[in-house]
Design a protein around this motif. Structure first.
Motif, mmCIF file in Angstrom:
data_model
loop_
_atom_site.group_PDB
_atom_site.id
_atom_site.type_symbol
_atom_site.label_atom_id
_atom_site.label_comp_id
_atom_site.label_asym_id
_atom_site.label_seq_id
_atom_site.Cartn_x
_atom_site.Cartn_y
_atom_site.Cartn_z
ATOM 1 N N LEU A 45 2.333 3.497 14.401
ATOM 2 C CA LEU A 45 2.102 4.769 13.650
ATOM 3 C C LEU A 45 3.471 5.547 14.171
ATOM 4 N N PHE A 88 0.882 -1.203 -0.157
ATOM 5 C CA PHE A 88 -0.194 0.001 -0.055
ATOM 6 C C PHE A 88 0.845 1.274 0.093
ATOM 7 N N PHE A 100 3.860 5.518 19.266
ATOM 8 C CA PHE A 100 3.074 4.150 18.932
ATOM 9 C C PHE A 100 3.740 3.335 17.716
ATOM 10 N N LEU A 122 -4.524 0.475 17.836
ATOM 11 C CA LEU A 122 -5.362 1.919 18.210
ATOM 12 C C LEU A 122 -6.701 1.860 17.592
ATOM 13 N N HIS A 132 0.477 -1.763 4.210
ATOM 14 C CA HIS A 132 0.117 -0.363 4.833
ATOM 15 C C HIS A 132 0.951 -0.132 5.926
ATOM 16 N N ALA A 154 -2.935 -14.980 8.644
ATOM 17 C CA ALA A 154 -1.829 -13.717 8.646
ATOM 18 C C ALA A 154 -2.317 -12.476 7.467
ATOM 19 N N ARG A 170 -6.171 12.446 18.204
ATOM 20 C CA ARG A 170 -7.150 11.511 18.696
ATOM 21 C C ARG A 170 -7.154 11.600 20.344
ATOM 22 N N GLY A 214 -4.124 -4.917 7.383
ATOM 23 C CA GLY A 214 -4.145 -6.390 7.910
ATOM 24 C C GLY A 214 -4.595 -6.560 9.368
ATOM 25 N N LEU A 270 -0.700 -6.734 16.311
ATOM 26 C CA LEU A 270 0.777 -6.996 16.905
ATOM 27 C C LEU A 270 1.504 -5.734 17.224
ATOM 28 N N GLY A 307 6.818 -7.128 14.671
ATOM 29 C CA GLY A 307 7.131 -8.206 14.165
ATOM 30 C C GLY A 307 8.719 -8.701 14.506
ATOM 31 N N LEU A 350 3.346 7.932 8.114
ATOM 32 C CA LEU A 350 2.372 8.144 8.972
ATOM 33 C C LEU A 350 3.430 8.227 10.308
ATOM 34 N N ALA A 354 4.359 -0.606 5.609
ATOM 35 C CA ALA A 354 5.743 -0.491 5.085
ATOM 36 C C ALA A 354 6.238 0.843 5.346
ATOM 37 N N GLY A 398 8.762 -13.127 15.785
ATOM 38 C CA GLY A 398 8.192 -14.284 14.812
ATOM 39 C C GLY A 398 7.479 -13.886 13.724
ATOM 40 N N VAL A 411 3.587 -14.270 12.730
ATOM 41 C CA VAL A 411 2.398 -14.895 13.357
ATOM 42 C C VAL A 411 1.634 -15.517 12.165
HETATM 43 C C1 LIG Z 1 -4.664 4.357 6.031
HETATM 44 C C2 LIG Z 1 -4.062 3.832 7.295
HETATM 45 C C3 LIG Z 1 -4.583 3.931 8.262
HETATM 46 C C4 LIG Z 1 -4.102 3.283 9.633
HETATM 47 N N1 LIG Z 1 -5.179 3.512 10.820
HETATM 48 C C5 LIG Z 1 -4.498 2.971 11.939
HETATM 49 C C6 LIG Z 1 -5.454 2.880 13.134
HETATM 50 O O1 LIG Z 1 -6.525 3.562 13.232
HETATM 51 N N2 LIG Z 1 -4.672 2.358 14.338
HETATM 52 C C7 LIG Z 1 -3.403 1.623 14.283
HETATM 53 O O2 LIG Z 1 -3.086 1.054 15.392
HETATM 54 N N3 LIG Z 1 -2.937 1.629 13.222
HETATM 55 C C8 LIG Z 1 -3.169 2.182 12.117
HETATM 56 N N4 LIG Z 1 -2.277 2.028 10.914
HETATM 57 C C9 LIG Z 1 -1.135 1.286 10.975
HETATM 58 C C10 LIG Z 1 -1.244 0.152 10.543
HETATM 59 O O3 LIG Z 1 -1.917 -0.629 11.901
HETATM 60 C C11 LIG Z 1 -0.099 -0.631 10.515
HETATM 61 O O4 LIG Z 1 0.603 -0.086 9.394
HETATM 62 C C12 LIG Z 1 0.198 -1.939 10.482
HETATM 63 O O5 LIG Z 1 1.227 -2.751 10.568
HETATM 64 C C13 LIG Z 1 -0.609 -2.568 9.214
HETATM 65 O O6 LIG Z 1 -0.605 -3.997 9.251
HETATM 66 P P1 LIG Z 1 -0.294 -4.636 7.911
HETATM 67 O O7 LIG Z 1 0.009 -6.204 7.979
HETATM 68 O O8 LIG Z 1 -1.535 -4.433 6.837
HETATM 69 O O9 LIG Z 1 0.979 -4.044 7.228
HETATM 70 P P2 LIG Z 1 2.253 -4.698 6.417
HETATM 71 O O10 LIG Z 1 2.875 -3.725 5.797
HETATM 72 O O11 LIG Z 1 1.905 -5.653 5.484
HETATM 73 O O12 LIG Z 1 3.090 -5.023 7.763
HETATM 74 C C14 LIG Z 1 3.862 -4.218 8.466
HETATM 75 C C15 LIG Z 1 4.404 -4.710 9.580
HETATM 76 O O13 LIG Z 1 3.648 -5.525 10.272
HETATM 77 C C16 LIG Z 1 4.340 -6.527 10.756
HETATM 78 N N5 LIG Z 1 3.657 -8.016 10.502
HETATM 79 C C17 LIG Z 1 2.503 -7.871 9.444
HETATM 80 N N6 LIG Z 1 2.324 -9.312 9.504
HETATM 81 C C18 LIG Z 1 2.950 -9.928 10.485
HETATM 82 C C19 LIG Z 1 3.020 -11.256 10.806
HETATM 83 N N7 LIG Z 1 2.102 -12.186 10.300
HETATM 84 N N8 LIG Z 1 3.715 -11.521 11.877
HETATM 85 C C20 LIG Z 1 4.573 -10.689 12.296
HETATM 86 N N9 LIG Z 1 4.532 -9.263 12.061
HETATM 87 C C21 LIG Z 1 3.797 -8.921 10.979
HETATM 88 C C22 LIG Z 1 5.686 -6.620 10.353
HETATM 89 O O14 LIG Z 1 6.590 -5.842 11.375
HETATM 90 C C23 LIG Z 1 5.488 -5.881 9.012
HETATM 91 O O15 LIG Z 1 6.731 -5.216 8.707
HETATM 92 C C24 LIG Z 1 -2.791 2.650 9.590
HETATM 93 C C25 LIG Z 1 -2.374 2.637 8.531
HETATM 94 C C26 LIG Z 1 -2.826 3.228 7.295
HETATM 95 C C27 LIG Z 1 -1.893 3.168 6.177
#
Ligand SMILES: Cc1cc2nc3c(=O)[nH]c(=O)nc-3n(C[C@H](O)[C@H](O)[C@H](O)COP(=O)(O)OP(=O)(O)OC[C@H]3O[C@@H](n4cnc5c(N)ncnc54)[C@H](O)[C@@H]3O)c2cc1C
Length: 458
Positions: A413, A33, A410, A144, A74, A107, A351, A134, A140, A190, A317, A76, A193, A195
């Motif tokens: 973020l 993303f 946090f 929030l 999201h 996952a 917030r 995700g 993890l 992350g 962010l 990255a 491990g 998850v």
């Molecule tokens: C538009 C937007 C809105 C958001 N709003 C909020 C919000 O309201 N509250 C909030 O708390 N956060 C928010 N976030 C942040 C979001 O929670 C984090 O970006 C979170 O990491 C997203 O998880 P992902 O797996 O989709 O991301 P990815 O980019 O796929 O993963 C990010 C990181 O998460 C970890 N991770 C992912 N999957 C695993 C796994 N299976 N095992 C271990 N580690 C893993 C790794 O460290 C990885 O590098 C927001 C982000 C965006 C872009």
């Protein structure tokens, strides 16, 4: 380090794709993303299931190849250079047990899919402002949520995790089994491990009142001052935030507020809608709103509260927990981000914390922010033309609000945190020390060294 022969040996052991740079499909597999942090791994493994994760991690450990993980991209924040990227988007297991009120979530599952599956049972989860993120990665990082003041952090509702640790072992952890690993995974992101599945407790969710109120950007002083007086007195049934933001033009955005700077109040109330309307009244009668969408809300439409971007983009962010947001903090914020300041950030938000977010938590964990009154949330664009102005603008706002900071960030973020001392600010000193100790036990090779890692990055 590995050779093409090593990769050829791995391919038949993995159900999903195994791709090297230049292979057809490599760029699509790696894409996420956040287009500002395009990962450049040496190898990408598209995991089909837990078996693929175990095999890929064992192979990486044998070749001393660091490992990154991506579900949606999201989060990255920092581009990965080299290493093995495990993509989890095919891991779509989603089993809901409405009687035991729990869901087993793979996952790669996004919050939107979980909500679609549980809403018909009148049950809820603690998704964030965008249901495209995700569920596992978000949780993890503590998670929030939109409804946080009523129910706490998402991590508070995790019953169990299945995790592949860097030694390639699959471990089923919960409050009784390997409790220290379980606690540190919840908020430790992350670091310890990969998850593979998360079992979440669900809760009954009654009627919701939710949406937004929009004022012209020029009214920022009046609206934010009203918010800073009104928000701290709200009951826990109300979750809210306010942002000075440039609204995009998109199908989800009403033309009355599209392509202009607005003050956007987000409001969600769990329980009797009439009580919610009464609680909102002081903001409704502030200034002259352009638009008011707060109304009874179908839970499946919860993204309408924050109206986050749904299309990939180049962004960062970041944010900071605040112990207060008083008149002086507001003045400092407006001096750097108010209308007429040429601030390049598309969104500068506050917030409200507190309520169940201030509780002790369901159990021991690594979540940060329970002591905060507010969270300062900043979004910057990293697209050409504005990318150079964004980091100094973020830094200036964080510096200006530093006197009100709790000193903690946090992890979900935290943007691009840089050196170890800055990364460490995502946890209390005590939790950080525990994470470093656990990292030495579970990841002595430091295979998990990308993104928001604890300790030195080698
Ligand atoms: C538009 C937007 C809105 C958001 N709003 C909020 C919000 O309201 N509250 C909030 O708390 N956060 C928010 N976030 C942040 C979001 O929670 C984090 O970006 C979170 O990491 C997203 O998880 P992902 O797996 O989709 O991301 P990815 O980019 O796929 O993963 C990010 C990181 O998460 C970890 N991770 C992912 N999957 C695993 C796994 N299976 N095992 C271990 N580690 C893993 C790794 O460290 C990885 O590098 C927001 C982000 C965006 C872009």
């Amino acid at each position: 380090m590995f050779t093409r022969t090593d990769v050829a040996e791995l391919v038949p052991q993995i159900c999903g794709p195994v791709l090297l740079p230049g292979d057809p499909g490599f760029a699509e597999e790696v894409a996420g993303f956040n287009l500002a942090a395009v990962h450049r791994p040496d190898l990408v493994v598209g995991a089909d299931d837990t078996g693929d994760v175990i095999t890929a991690v064992q192979w990486a450990a044998a070749h001393d190849e660091p490992v990154g993980v991506q579900a949606t991209g999201h989060g990255a924040d920092l581009p990965m250079e080299g290493g093995l990227l495990l993509t989890t988007r095919r891991m779509q297991e989603l089993v809901v047990d409405p009687v035991r009120r729990c869901a087993r979530i793979g996952a790669g599952v996004r919050w939107g899919s979980v909500i679609d599956a549980i809403a018909p049972h009148g049950l809820g989860v603690l998704n964030g402002s965008s249901t495209h993120a995700g569920a596992v990665g978000y949780t993890l990082g503590g998670g929030l949520p939109v409804l946080g003041r009523v129910f706490g952090f998402a991590a508070d509702w995790v019953r169990a995790l299945e995790v592949v640790t860097p030694d390639g072992r699959l471990r089923a952890v919960d409050a009784e089994h390997e409790p220290e690993l379980f606690a540190l995974l919840l908020g430790g992101k992350g670091n310890l491990g990969i998850v593979t599945t998360m079992t979440l407790e669900l809760f009954p969710l009654g009627p919701l009142l939710g949406g937004g109120i929009f004022w012209p950007g020029e009214d920022a002083q009046e609206v934010l001052a009203a918010f800073s007086r009104w928000a701290p007195g709200l009951p826990a049934a109300a979750s809210t935030s306010v942002a000075l933001r440039w609204m995009p033009r998109s199908a989800a955005v009403d033309p009355r507020v599209a392509r202009r700077q607005v003050v956007h109040l987000r409001f969600c109330w769990v329980g009797d809608p009439e009580e919610g309307r009464r609680a909102l009244e002081p903001m409704r009668s502030t200034g002259r709103p352009l638009l008011d969408t707060v109304a009874p809300l179908d839970y499946r439409r919860i993204d309408r509260v924050h109206l986050d971007a749904t299309q990939p983009g180049l962004y960062v962010l970041t944010g900071e927990f605040l112990r207060d947001f008083d008149a002086a903090a507001l003045a400092a914020l407006l001096q750097h981000a108010g209308p007429g300041t040429q601030c390049p950030l598309p969104e500068v938000g506050i917030r409200l914390m507190g309520g169940a977010l201030a509780g002790p938590g369901a159990r021991d964990d690594a979540v940060t922010g329970r002591d905060a009154a507010f969270f300062l949330e900043l979004i910057g664009r990293l697209s050409p033309g504005v990318a150079e102005r964004t980091p100094p603008a973020l830094a200036a706002i964080l510096r200006a609000l530093a006197p009100w900071s709790t000193g903690r960030a946090f992890v979900n973020l935290h943007g691009m945190p840089g050196g170890e001392s800055e990364r460490a600010r995502a946890w209390s000193e005590e939790v950080y020390a525990r994470l470093v100790r656990a990292k030495a036990v579970y990841d002595p090779q430091n295979l998990l060294r990308f993104q928001h890692v604890v300790g030195q990055v080698r």
